[in-house]
Design a protein around this motif. Structure first.
Motif, PDB file in Angstrom:
ATOM      1  N   HIS A  49       0.845  -1.191   0.000  1.00  0.00           N
ATOM      2  CA  HIS A  49       0.000   0.000   0.000  1.00  0.00           C
ATOM      3  C   HIS A  49       0.879   1.238   0.000  1.00  0.00           C
ATOM      4  O   HIS A  49       1.398   1.636   1.025  1.00  0.00           O
ATOM      5  CB  HIS A  49      -0.925   0.003   1.213  1.00  0.00           C
ATOM      6  CG  HIS A  49      -1.917   1.115   1.173  1.00  0.00           C
ATOM      7  ND1 HIS A  49      -1.660   2.360   1.656  1.00  0.00           N
ATOM      8  CD2 HIS A  49      -3.168   1.167   0.663  1.00  0.00           C
ATOM      9  CE1 HIS A  49      -2.708   3.141   1.462  1.00  0.00           C
ATOM     10  NE2 HIS A  49      -3.635   2.424   0.868  1.00  0.00           N
ATOM     11  N   GLN A  51       0.253   4.813  -1.127  1.00  0.00           N
ATOM     12  CA  GLN A  51      -0.672   5.808  -1.650  1.00  0.00           C
ATOM     13  C   GLN A  51      -0.404   7.128  -0.961  1.00  0.00           C
ATOM     14  O   GLN A  51      -0.226   7.195   0.242  1.00  0.00           O
ATOM     15  CB  GLN A  51      -2.114   5.378  -1.387  1.00  0.00           C
ATOM     16  CG  GLN A  51      -3.118   6.340  -1.962  1.00  0.00           C
ATOM     17  CD  GLN A  51      -4.525   5.777  -1.864  1.00  0.00           C
ATOM     18  OE1 GLN A  51      -4.714   4.604  -1.601  1.00  0.00           O
ATOM     19  NE2 GLN A  51      -5.507   6.599  -2.086  1.00  0.00           N
ATOM     20  N   PRO A  56      -9.373   6.506   0.579  1.00  0.00           N
ATOM     21  CA  PRO A  56     -10.790   6.165   0.732  1.00  0.00           C
ATOM     22  C   PRO A  56     -10.965   4.833   1.461  1.00  0.00           C
ATOM     23  O   PRO A  56     -10.220   3.877   1.219  1.00  0.00           O
ATOM     24  CB  PRO A  56     -11.303   6.070  -0.701  1.00  0.00           C
ATOM     25  CG  PRO A  56     -10.124   6.076  -1.586  1.00  0.00           C
ATOM     26  CD  PRO A  56      -8.920   6.438  -0.792  1.00  0.00           C
ATOM     27  N   GLU A  58     -13.956   1.908   2.758  1.00  0.00           N
ATOM     28  CA  GLU A  58     -15.321   1.392   2.758  1.00  0.00           C
ATOM     29  C   GLU A  58     -15.421   0.439   3.934  1.00  0.00           C
ATOM     30  O   GLU A  58     -14.711  -0.572   3.973  1.00  0.00           O
ATOM     31  CB  GLU A  58     -15.647   0.667   1.459  1.00  0.00           C
ATOM     32  CG  GLU A  58     -17.072   0.185   1.416  1.00  0.00           C
ATOM     33  CD  GLU A  58     -17.430  -0.414   0.071  1.00  0.00           C
ATOM     34  OE1 GLU A  58     -17.611  -1.654   0.018  1.00  0.00           O
ATOM     35  OE2 GLU A  58     -17.514   0.354  -0.903  1.00  0.00           O
ATOM     36  N   GLU A 115     -12.225  -1.928   3.730  1.00  0.00           N
ATOM     37  CA  GLU A 115     -11.609  -2.022   2.406  1.00  0.00           C
ATOM     38  C   GLU A 115     -10.911  -0.708   2.103  1.00  0.00           C
ATOM     39  O   GLU A 115     -11.512   0.369   2.139  1.00  0.00           O
ATOM     40  CB  GLU A 115     -12.637  -2.315   1.331  1.00  0.00           C
ATOM     41  CG  GLU A 115     -12.022  -2.501  -0.033  1.00  0.00           C
ATOM     42  CD  GLU A 115     -13.027  -2.903  -1.090  1.00  0.00           C
ATOM     43  OE1 GLU A 115     -12.654  -2.890  -2.275  1.00  0.00           O
ATOM     44  OE2 GLU A 115     -14.180  -3.233  -0.752  1.00  0.00           O
ATOM     45  N   ILE A 116      -9.619  -0.804   1.838  1.00  0.00           N
ATOM     46  CA  ILE A 116      -8.816   0.362   1.516  1.00  0.00           C
ATOM     47  C   ILE A 116      -8.566   0.340   0.009  1.00  0.00           C
ATOM     48  O   ILE A 116      -8.007  -0.607  -0.524  1.00  0.00           O
ATOM     49  CB  ILE A 116      -7.476   0.356   2.276  1.00  0.00           C
ATOM     50  CG1 ILE A 116      -7.748   0.340   3.784  1.00  0.00           C
ATOM     51  CG2 ILE A 116      -6.618   1.536   1.875  1.00  0.00           C
ATOM     52  CD1 ILE A 116      -6.514   0.184   4.633  1.00  0.00           C
ATOM     53  N   SER A 117      -8.994   1.399  -0.664  1.00  0.00           N
ATOM     54  CA  SER A 117      -8.836   1.476  -2.123  1.00  0.00           C
ATOM     55  C   SER A 117      -7.439   1.900  -2.501  1.00  0.00           C
ATOM     56  O   SER A 117      -6.774   2.593  -1.813  1.00  0.00           O
ATOM     57  CB  SER A 117      -9.845   2.450  -2.706  1.00  0.00           C
ATOM     58  OG  SER A 117     -11.151   2.039  -2.386  1.00  0.00           O
TER      59      SER A 117
END
Length: 117
Positions: A49, A51, A56, A58, A115-117
């Motif tokens: 990851h 980013q 974002p 969820e 959930e990590i986009s």
């Protein structure tokens, strides 16, 4: 990346802790933060990851019964868990934006799915 956490402890629900001393919830908060931290580290082993900027999320609260609970209370009860996720990602949780909150149902397996986009 999906992180599976336990359903928020009843001690962390905002409507249950009104008027109680903060020490009544500190153990549940510590447990939620630590579990989320180590679960996120485990998830990072299989998915990188990297980013920058806003992240974002969820969040799906999978309940074992079909009672309607306030989603805003479930989010508030998950504050410590989100702190643990942020710590593992080495970010400040203020960059979790937008946060989408949903509910699900599974009689045998209640959980919180992030959930990590």
């Amino acid at each position: 990346m999906i992180i599976k956490l336990p359903y928020p402890a009843k001690e962390l629900m905002p409507n249950r802790k009104n008027g109680k001393h903060w020490a009544n919830t500190v153990k549940a908060k510590d447990n939620a933060r630590d579990y989320a931290y180590y679960s996120t580290l485990e998830a990072l082993k299989t998915k990188n990851h990297n980013q920058s900027g806003l992240i974002p999320l969820e969040i799906t609260f999978v309940q074992s019964d079909k009672r309607l609970r306030d989603l805003d209370n479930l989010l508030a009860a998950s504050k410590s868990a989100l702190d643990g996720v942020a710590k593992a990602l080495k970010v400040d949780d203020c960059i979790f934006e937008p946060i989408t909150i949903k509910r699900g149902y599974d009689k045998l397996n209640s959980a919180t799915l992030i959930e990590i986009s």
